[in-house]
Design an enzyme around this catalytic site. Structure first.
Site, PDB file in Angstrom:
ATOM      1  N   THR A  12      31.967  17.088  64.607  1.00  0.00           N
ATOM      2  CA  THR A  12      32.911  18.228  64.942  1.00  0.00           C
ATOM      3  C   THR A  12      32.026  19.652  65.194  1.00  0.00           C
ATOM      4  OG1 THR A  12      34.626  17.386  63.542  1.00  0.00           O
ATOM      5  CG2 THR A  12      34.948  19.705  64.320  1.00  0.00           C
ATOM      6  N   ILE A  13      31.463  20.060  64.291  1.00  0.00           N
ATOM      7  CA  ILE A  13      30.584  21.250  64.551  1.00  0.00           C
ATOM      8  C   ILE A  13      29.385  21.140  65.289  1.00  0.00           C
ATOM      9  CG2 ILE A  13      29.338  23.198  63.225  1.00  0.00           C
ATOM     10  CD1 ILE A  13      32.496  23.133  62.896  1.00  0.00           C
ATOM     11  N   SER A 139      31.381  29.118  55.685  1.00  0.00           N
ATOM     12  CA  SER A 139      32.681  28.205  56.345  1.00  0.00           C
ATOM     13  C   SER A 139      33.761  28.681  57.237  1.00  0.00           C
ATOM     14  CB  SER A 139      33.421  27.460  55.188  1.00  0.00           C
ATOM     15  OG  SER A 139      34.491  28.509  54.571  1.00  0.00           O
ATOM     16  N   CYS A 140      34.386  28.085  57.998  1.00  0.00           N
ATOM     17  CA  CYS A 140      35.420  28.486  58.839  1.00  0.00           C
ATOM     18  C   CYS A 140      36.245  29.576  58.091  1.00  0.00           C
ATOM     19  CB  CYS A 140      36.364  27.346  59.285  1.00  0.00           C
ATOM     20  SG  CYS A 140      37.066  26.365  58.093  1.00  0.00           S
ATOM     21  N   HIS A 193      36.912  29.765  47.693  1.00  0.00           N
ATOM     22  CA  HIS A 193      36.719  30.841  48.671  1.00  0.00           C
ATOM     23  C   HIS A 193      36.286  32.200  48.503  1.00  0.00           C
ATOM     24  CE1 HIS A 193      39.524  27.235  49.571  1.00  0.00           C
ATOM     25  NE2 HIS A 193      38.703  27.184  50.752  1.00  0.00           N
ATOM     26  N   GLY A 194      36.792  32.634  47.268  1.00  0.00           N
ATOM     27  CA  GLY A 194      36.566  34.170  46.928  1.00  0.00           C
ATOM     28  C   GLY A 194      35.001  34.331  46.763  1.00  0.00           C
ATOM     29  N   HIS A 219      43.907  26.784  60.140  1.00  0.00           N
ATOM     30  CA  HIS A 219      44.292  27.147  58.747  1.00  0.00           C
ATOM     31  C   HIS A 219      45.135  28.611  58.780  1.00  0.00           C
ATOM     32  CE1 HIS A 219      41.309  24.563  57.041  1.00  0.00           C
ATOM     33  NE2 HIS A 219      40.350  25.187  57.660  1.00  0.00           N
TER      34      HIS A 219
END
Ligand code: NAD
Length: 335
Positions: A12-13, A139-140, A193-194, A219
């Site tokens: 994908t990337i 990340s995205c 994520h934080g 997302h």
């Protein structure tokens, strides 16, 4: 002399990074790697990319009649920098190979910050990867949060940020993952994520929660920010409107959901129908007292692609000015 880029892991990337590298005038593809002779490998050959494979895959490619340029090690040798887009758990093994060959490498957000000690986002810290041997494009989701929160913090100082990430369950080409009829909360709280945002903005108080939902498109983040400095809704809109690689859309224009955002990307004629920008709904931005609320959407397959191009420029010292690199990348990719 163009910088020679090898793409290790053409999924994908990796596929998207290859297309974007091809659109630049200061870098070129020296090869991509594939482990199996799939439709993607055959398409890479048609696109003219030299295809390199692990030694143990040589026979399968020969049997399938897919021409091979050499082994993964040969590609590493031919490249100045490798953009590693392999899935998890391979990073340490490949890091040793890149290091032994004296090559630069960029990893993706599936890897931890500790792997490289430097993480990259063009808006927030382009210069930290300057001349570095190893770096990691976050990340995205982290890219999405940094694009907006960095500028909001710069202008109004964020006291606290609380984010809920509503995550797509799988990429559109993925028929293995789910859920397909459920909502799945991430119960290990706060989510990773934080801390990932803090790998680039260590001063930011941010906590995150996440749920996975049955969609493949994008997302969506719901963001609540306590601001130190007073701000009006209009002032915040102005800051978000001017954030690099952020697109403001209007609900009243019919962009009511991620479905219309991805349709808009197709209408704009973007490569693969990708939306490289983080998309913010204008009517969904609101300040009440010192609290800011807004929504943003992230096309998980593509927002990190321009970041990879800028990261190559920073690591290979091709452009010292972050704004100039971003402008060049965006223009070539049609943003
Ligand atoms: P993917 O599964 O689509 O692609 C991975 C590719 O690596 C595949 O082509 C696979 O064949 C290849 N590969 C597997 N083993 C290999 C090996 N030993 N040597 C070389 N290649 C090998 O994965 P992806 O979604 O492109 O993810 C790659 C990285 O990008 C991960 O770190 C991921 O977390 C990150 N990322 C993914 C997304 C997303 O939404 N897909 C978004 C941002 C970042």
């Amino acid at each position: 002399m163009k910088v020679k880029v090898g793409i290790n892991g053409y999924g994908t990337i990796g596929k998207r990074v290859a297309t974007a590298v091809n659109q630049q005038d200061d870098m070129e593809i020296v090869g991509i790697t594939k482990t199996r002779p799939t439709y993607e490998a055959k398409d890479a050959v048609k696109k003219g990319y030299p295809v390199y494979v692990p030694k143990e895959s040589l026979e399968a490619f020969e049997a399938a009649g897919v021409p091979v340029a050499g082994t993964v090690e040969d590609m590493i040798e031919a490249a100045d920098i490798i953009v590693d887009c392999t899935p998890g758990k391979l990073a340490e093994e490949y890091k040793a190979k890149y290091a032994a060959a004296g090559k630069k490498a960029i990893w993706q957000g599936g890897e931890d910050h500790g792997l490289t000690g430097i993480s990259f986002n063009a808006t927030a810290n382009y210069k930290e990867s300057w001349g570095a041997q190893f770096s990691r494009v976050v990340s995205c989701n982290t890219t999405g949060l940094l694009r907006t929160l960095y500028k909001i913090d710069e202008n109004f100082k964020i006291k606290n940020a609380f984010v809920t990430l509503i995550r797509r369950s799988a990429d559109p080409n993925d028929s293995k993952n789910g859920p397909i009829n459920a909502i799945e909360p991430v119960v290990k709280l706060p989510t990773h994520h934080g801390p990932d945002v803090q790998s680039i903005m260590p001063w930011l108080n941010i906590s995150t929660m996440a749920v996975k939902v049955p969609t493949t498109l994008m997302h969506v983040h719901t963001i609540v920010v306590e601001l130190e400095k007073e701000a009006t809704t209009e002032e915040i809109k102005e800051v978000i409107r001017n954030c690099p690689r952020v697109m403001m859309v209007k609900n009243k224009d019919g962009v009511k959901s991620t479905a219309q955002i991805m349709d808009l990307a197709r209408e704009l004629g973007r490569s693969r129908g990708d939306m490289f920008e983080i998309v913010v709904w204008e009517e969904g931005i609101k300040v009440v007292g010192n609290t800011l609320y807004f929504y943003q959407a992230v096309n998980q397959e593509s927002d990190v692609i321009p970041e990879n191009i800028d990261c190559i420029r920073s690591m290979c010292k091709l452009e010292a000015d972050p704004a100039k690199s971003m402008e060049k990348t965006d223009r070539s990719m049609g943003l």
